[in-house]
Scaffold this active site. Structure first.
Site, PDB file in Angstrom:
ATOM      1  N   SER A 284      39.306  33.637  27.611  1.00  0.00           N
ATOM      2  CA  SER A 284      37.972  33.855  28.209  1.00  0.00           C
ATOM      3  C   SER A 284      36.926  32.966  27.552  1.00  0.00           C
ATOM      4  O   SER A 284      36.079  32.368  28.226  1.00  0.00           O
ATOM      5  CB  SER A 284      37.554  35.320  28.021  1.00  0.00           C
ATOM      6  OG  SER A 284      38.379  36.156  28.776  1.00  0.00           O
TER       7      SER A 284
ATOM      8  N   ARG B 271      34.736  29.534  29.131  1.00  0.00           N
ATOM      9  CA  ARG B 271      33.259  29.533  29.077  1.00  0.00           C
ATOM     10  C   ARG B 271      32.748  28.383  28.208  1.00  0.00           C
ATOM     11  O   ARG B 271      31.696  27.803  28.498  1.00  0.00           O
ATOM     12  CB  ARG B 271      32.767  30.887  28.557  1.00  0.00           C
ATOM     13  CG  ARG B 271      32.919  31.998  29.615  1.00  0.00           C
ATOM     14  CD  ARG B 271      32.913  33.358  28.964  1.00  0.00           C
ATOM     15  NE  ARG B 271      32.885  34.469  29.904  1.00  0.00           N
ATOM     16  CZ  ARG B 271      33.967  34.979  30.512  1.00  0.00           C
ATOM     17  NH1 ARG B 271      35.160  34.468  30.297  1.00  0.00           N
ATOM     18  NH2 ARG B 271      33.839  36.017  31.326  1.00  0.00           N
TER      19      ARG B 271
ATOM     20  N   SER C 261      33.902  44.191  36.311  1.00  0.00           N
ATOM     21  CA  SER C 261      34.512  42.864  36.237  1.00  0.00           C
ATOM     22  C   SER C 261      33.599  41.867  35.539  1.00  0.00           C
ATOM     23  O   SER C 261      32.518  41.545  36.023  1.00  0.00           O
ATOM     24  CB  SER C 261      34.837  42.346  37.645  1.00  0.00           C
ATOM     25  OG  SER C 261      35.139  40.967  37.582  1.00  0.00           O
TER      26      SER C 261
ATOM     27  N   GLN D  68      34.321  38.831  35.260  1.00  0.00           N
ATOM     28  CA  GLN D  68      34.343  37.589  36.039  1.00  0.00           C
ATOM     29  C   GLN D  68      33.234  37.598  37.086  1.00  0.00           C
ATOM     30  O   GLN D  68      32.538  36.596  37.277  1.00  0.00           O
ATOM     31  CB  GLN D  68      35.701  37.417  36.720  1.00  0.00           C
ATOM     32  CG  GLN D  68      36.824  37.163  35.730  1.00  0.00           C
ATOM     33  CD  GLN D  68      38.174  36.985  36.382  1.00  0.00           C
ATOM     34  OE1 GLN D  68      38.320  37.187  37.585  1.00  0.00           O
ATOM     35  NE2 GLN D  68      39.166  36.626  35.599  1.00  0.00           N
TER      36      GLN D  68
ATOM     37  N   ASP E 127      43.632  43.725  30.262  1.00  0.00           N
ATOM     38  CA  ASP E 127      44.809  42.841  30.344  1.00  0.00           C
ATOM     39  C   ASP E 127      45.984  43.354  29.513  1.00  0.00           C
ATOM     40  O   ASP E 127      47.054  42.742  29.515  1.00  0.00           O
ATOM     41  CB  ASP E 127      44.431  41.428  29.858  1.00  0.00           C
ATOM     42  CG  ASP E 127      43.485  40.749  30.833  1.00  0.00           C
ATOM     43  OD1 ASP E 127      43.503  41.100  32.032  1.00  0.00           O
ATOM     44  OD2 ASP E 127      42.705  39.875  30.398  1.00  0.00           O
TER      45      ASP E 127
ATOM     46  N   LYS F  99      45.097  41.885  39.709  1.00  0.00           N
ATOM     47  CA  LYS F  99      45.330  40.846  38.692  1.00  0.00           C
ATOM     48  C   LYS F  99      46.305  39.791  39.227  1.00  0.00           C
ATOM     49  O   LYS F  99      46.525  39.725  40.420  1.00  0.00           O
ATOM     50  CB  LYS F  99      45.850  41.496  37.400  1.00  0.00           C
ATOM     51  CG  LYS F  99      44.824  42.427  36.754  1.00  0.00           C
ATOM     52  CD  LYS F  99      43.601  41.672  36.311  1.00  0.00           C
ATOM     53  CE  LYS F  99      42.518  42.588  35.804  1.00  0.00           C
ATOM     54  NZ  LYS F  99      41.240  41.905  35.613  1.00  0.00           N
TER      55      LYS F  99
ATOM     56  N   ARG G 162      49.613  44.502  39.078  1.00  0.00           N
ATOM     57  CA  ARG G 162      50.229  44.761  37.772  1.00  0.00           C
ATOM     58  C   ARG G 162      50.730  46.182  37.601  1.00  0.00           C
ATOM     59  O   ARG G 162      51.660  46.425  36.834  1.00  0.00           O
ATOM     60  CB  ARG G 162      49.227  44.458  36.652  1.00  0.00           C
ATOM     61  CG  ARG G 162      49.451  43.116  36.092  1.00  0.00           C
ATOM     62  CD  ARG G 162      48.635  42.825  34.870  1.00  0.00           C
ATOM     63  NE  ARG G 162      48.651  41.385  34.732  1.00  0.00           N
ATOM     64  CZ  ARG G 162      47.760  40.668  34.104  1.00  0.00           C
ATOM     65  NH1 ARG G 162      46.730  41.260  33.523  1.00  0.00           N
ATOM     66  NH2 ARG G 162      47.874  39.370  34.027  1.00  0.00           N
TER      67      ARG G 162
END
Ligand code: S3P
Length: 477
Positions: free
Chosen positions: A59, A63, A203, A205, A357, A384, A388
């Site tokens: 992550s 970025r 989220s 994201q 995750d 995901k 998952r």
């Protein structure tokens, strides 16, 4: 690539820097072009022992490159994860005009500045990477040109409506396949309007996509998250000089995050900590084999990422945080783990965003625990790299682990003894399913095979070598 070669053209043969740059380029790990599956098998072993370093945080790495591209000047990044997903982000940013080069372990990004990207002249192929797709859509939407994104079979199945919806409210337009799936055309604008948007799903994201779009938008763009998610974007926005306000949402765990538009982001150095999500595989593997003694160095322990480690400690893991320190603005520690006797617990839904995750590897740990581990709040696992929740349940079933899957929950019934193993697990292009079930194979009664280990390179290149260096036996099947 052209931006990397450009300075070479004129100086080649004269200047000293040209050959070095070419060498640096040649050393850069190549994006995989072959989709050939790689079947792997993990054999039961006695114990794991040794000291390893966690690979860079995925992550933070995405970025670091994106903020470097949106800043003016040269951003120097050390510890970047050199996984496929991050390389996809690098390639997309180059297509937008950023100059990105690698020199050993150090990456240099010369940015184009907020709103200063150029129209990519081809489709951006983001491979397996949801983070690249979601975060880049915020950058692309706030540029006045049309761009196109696609990805592999997994990414093309994943929901993009969650970013299309807020970015459309800000003024961008999109063309997608049915149900907001990629390939996606992003018809951007530099006349975005600021919004206040409450996330319908927890989220990071989606939050980050909106905040990135908010950078090239006049005024204040606000995201309200009912449940706190990883805050690397907010931390990095500040690091690069943007004005960000974070306020608590009254009466709950949520946050109200506001970015003030049109900042001049200035290049900054970044040190990427090790990825707690990747460290998890070696940590759990060591827990599962009695007599193991493993140190995983340099693991990022941002409280919004560390839920698995809280959970493992509650399950009775023999896990200590050593040498706790700050690295690049994030808390980091070395994790010392020994073989442990685990017990089943209830993992509350509120913890899910801080370990979203890690449920596949937690399910593997739970298969060895004594008693049932109940996991709640797992609906997002279905969105995901694969569904998952179903992939984990199928993997457990293939290896003789009793469990019950609900729409957003999983109960794993451990007996305190090693499960049978012996199964062949379908990974569905999902790196974390692949690594989790290889770990199961290291401690089960019979070897466990996975149909495709190729996706492991998206987040953890060198996983097999690192684990085998600790005493694991993972090989091509
Ligand atoms: C990520 C956020 C999470 C996580 C993913 C990386 C990020 O996704 O699963 O691996 O870097 O922001 P969601 O935002 O979909 O929860």
């Amino acid at each position: 690539m052209s931006c990397v070669f450009h300075p070479v053209k004129t100086k080649f043969g004269h200047g000293r820097r040209a050959p070095r740059r070419i060498l640096a380029l040649l050393r850069e790990p190549a994006l995989s072009t072959s989709a050939a599956p790689v079947k792997l098998i993990a054999h039961p072993i006695k114990r794991l022992e040794g000291r390893v370093r966690a690979p860079g945080d995925k992550s933070v790495s995405h970025r670091a490159l994106m903020f470097g591209a949106l800043a003016l000047g040269e951003t120097v990044v050390s510890g970047l994860l050199q996984g496929e997903d991050v390389l996809r982000t690098a390639a997309a940013l180059r297509a937008l005009g950023a100059q990105i080069s690698r020199d050993g372990d150090v990456w240099r990004v010369r940015g184009f500045g907020v709103g200063g990207g150029r129209e990519p002249d081809d489709v951006l192929d983001l491979g397996n990477s949801g983070t690249s797709a979601r975060l880049l859509s915020g950058i692309l939407a706030s540029h006045p040109f049309t761009s196109f994104m696609t990805g592999d079979g997994s990414l093309r199945r994943r929901p993009m409506q969650r970013v299309i919806e807020p970015l459309s409210r800000m003024g961008a337009r999109f063309q997608s396949r049915e149900g907001g799936r990629m390939p996606l055309a992003v018809i951007g604008t530099d006349e975005m309007v600021p919004i206040e948007y409450t996330l319908p799903v927890a989220s990071a994201q989606v939050k980050s996509s909106i905040l990135l779009a908010g950078l090239n938008t006049a005024g204040d763009t606000t995201v309200i998250e009912p449940q706190a998610t990883r805050d690397h974007t907010e931390r990095m926005l500040r690091h690069f000089g943007a004005e960000v306000r974070v306020e608590p949402v009254e009466g709950g765990p949520g946050k109200r995050i506001t970015v003030v538009g049109w900042p001049e982001l200035k290049a900054r150095d970044i040190i990427v900590p090790g990825d707690p999500s990747s460290a998890a595989f070696a940590v759990v593997a060591a827990c599962l084999r009695p007599g193991s003694d493993v140190m995983v160095e340099n693991v990022g322990l941002n409280p919004l990422r560390a839920g698995l480690y809280t959970t493992l400690k509650e399950m009775g893991a023999n896990l200590l945080f050593k040498n706790e320190r700050e690295l690049g603005g994030e808390p980091v520690a070395d994790l010392h783990v020994k073989g442990s006797k685990l017990k089943g617990i209830v993992v509350p839904a509120e913890r899910a965003p801080s370990m979203i995750d890690e449920y596949p590897i937690l399910a593997v740990a739970a298969a060895f625990a004594e008693g049932t581990t109940h996991m709640h709040g797992l609906a997002e696992l279905r969105a995901k790299e694969s569904d998952r929740l179903s992939s984990v349940a199928a993997g457990l079933a293939a290896n003789g682990v009793k469990h019950e899957m609900g729409t957003d929950s999983l109960a794993v019934h451990g007996t305190g003894a090693a499960p049978a193993g012996g199964g062949l697990v379908t990974t569905h292009l999902d790196h974390r399913i692949a690594m989790s079930f290889l770990v199961l194979g290291l401690a089960a009664r019979a070897p466990v095979a996975i149909d495709d280990g190729a996706p492991i390179d998206t987040s953890f290149p060198g996983f097999v070598a690192l684990m085998n260096g600790l005493g694991a036996k993972i090989e091509a099947a």
